[in-house]
Design a protein around this motif. Sequence first.
Motif, mmCIF file in Angstrom:
data_model
loop_
_atom_site.group_PDB
_atom_site.id
_atom_site.type_symbol
_atom_site.label_atom_id
_atom_site.label_comp_id
_atom_site.label_asym_id
_atom_site.label_seq_id
_atom_site.Cartn_x
_atom_site.Cartn_y
_atom_site.Cartn_z
ATOM 1 N N THR A 22 0.847 -1.188 0.000
ATOM 2 C CA THR A 22 0.000 0.000 0.000
ATOM 3 C C THR A 22 0.890 1.249 0.000
ATOM 4 O O THR A 22 1.888 1.308 0.719
ATOM 5 N N ASN A 23 0.526 2.228 -0.833
ATOM 6 C CA ASN A 23 1.186 3.526 -0.803
ATOM 7 C C ASN A 23 0.145 4.606 -1.065
ATOM 8 O O ASN A 23 -1.055 4.311 -1.110
ATOM 9 N N ALA A 24 0.580 5.851 -1.288
ATOM 10 C CA ALA A 24 -0.352 6.975 -1.467
ATOM 11 C C ALA A 24 -1.217 6.815 -2.704
ATOM 12 O O ALA A 24 -2.314 7.382 -2.787
ATOM 13 N N CYS A 25 -0.750 6.019 -3.662
ATOM 14 C CA CYS A 25 -1.500 5.854 -4.908
ATOM 15 C C CYS A 25 -2.501 4.711 -4.858
ATOM 16 O O CYS A 25 -3.300 4.548 -5.771
ATOM 17 N N GLY A 26 -2.408 3.850 -3.878
ATOM 18 C CA GLY A 26 -3.340 2.732 -3.813
ATOM 19 C C GLY A 26 -2.724 1.493 -3.197
ATOM 20 O O GLY A 26 -1.764 1.570 -2.433
ATOM 21 N N GLN A 27 -3.262 0.353 -3.606
ATOM 22 C CA GLN A 27 -2.873 -0.922 -3.008
ATOM 23 C C GLN A 27 -2.701 -1.965 -4.104
ATOM 24 O O GLN A 27 -3.454 -1.991 -5.076
#
Length: 143
Positions: A22-27
């Motif tokens: 998971t990061n700021a852009c999604g999973q």
Amino acid sequence: SGNPASHTYTAADDYTVTMTVTNACGQAVVTHTVTVVPACVPPSGADFAWTPITPTVGEVVTFTGRVAAGTPPFTYTWAFGDDTHGSGRVITHTYAVTDTYGVLLTVTNACGTATATHSIVVQPVIPTFRYIYLPLVFKGYTP
């Protein structure tokens, strides 16, 4: 966060491993199947039997090897005690001379070896006698 993960499996089987990132852009989810094979176990409890138990010179002896535990495949090698050798779980051999022979079986797999030794007593061939009955003729005897 960049650290590798580790796990110790206690039994051989197929396991499904799922990783979620998971990061700021999604999973993102990744799934993978891990196949755990049994550990290689060296052979143990090697032994063998033979028939006939007390062979005679020239008689065919059948040897059968076995192992109590270990990871297959196994190879079976034999030293028959008369400077001859062979291989196979079941094998035959013929002795040419009366004697006591130390037979050695070595069982091997990818992890190690196990051995077994027995003494084989080879007996001489006992000749069989056939009795021949001949009529007796007495010279000068008249019934």
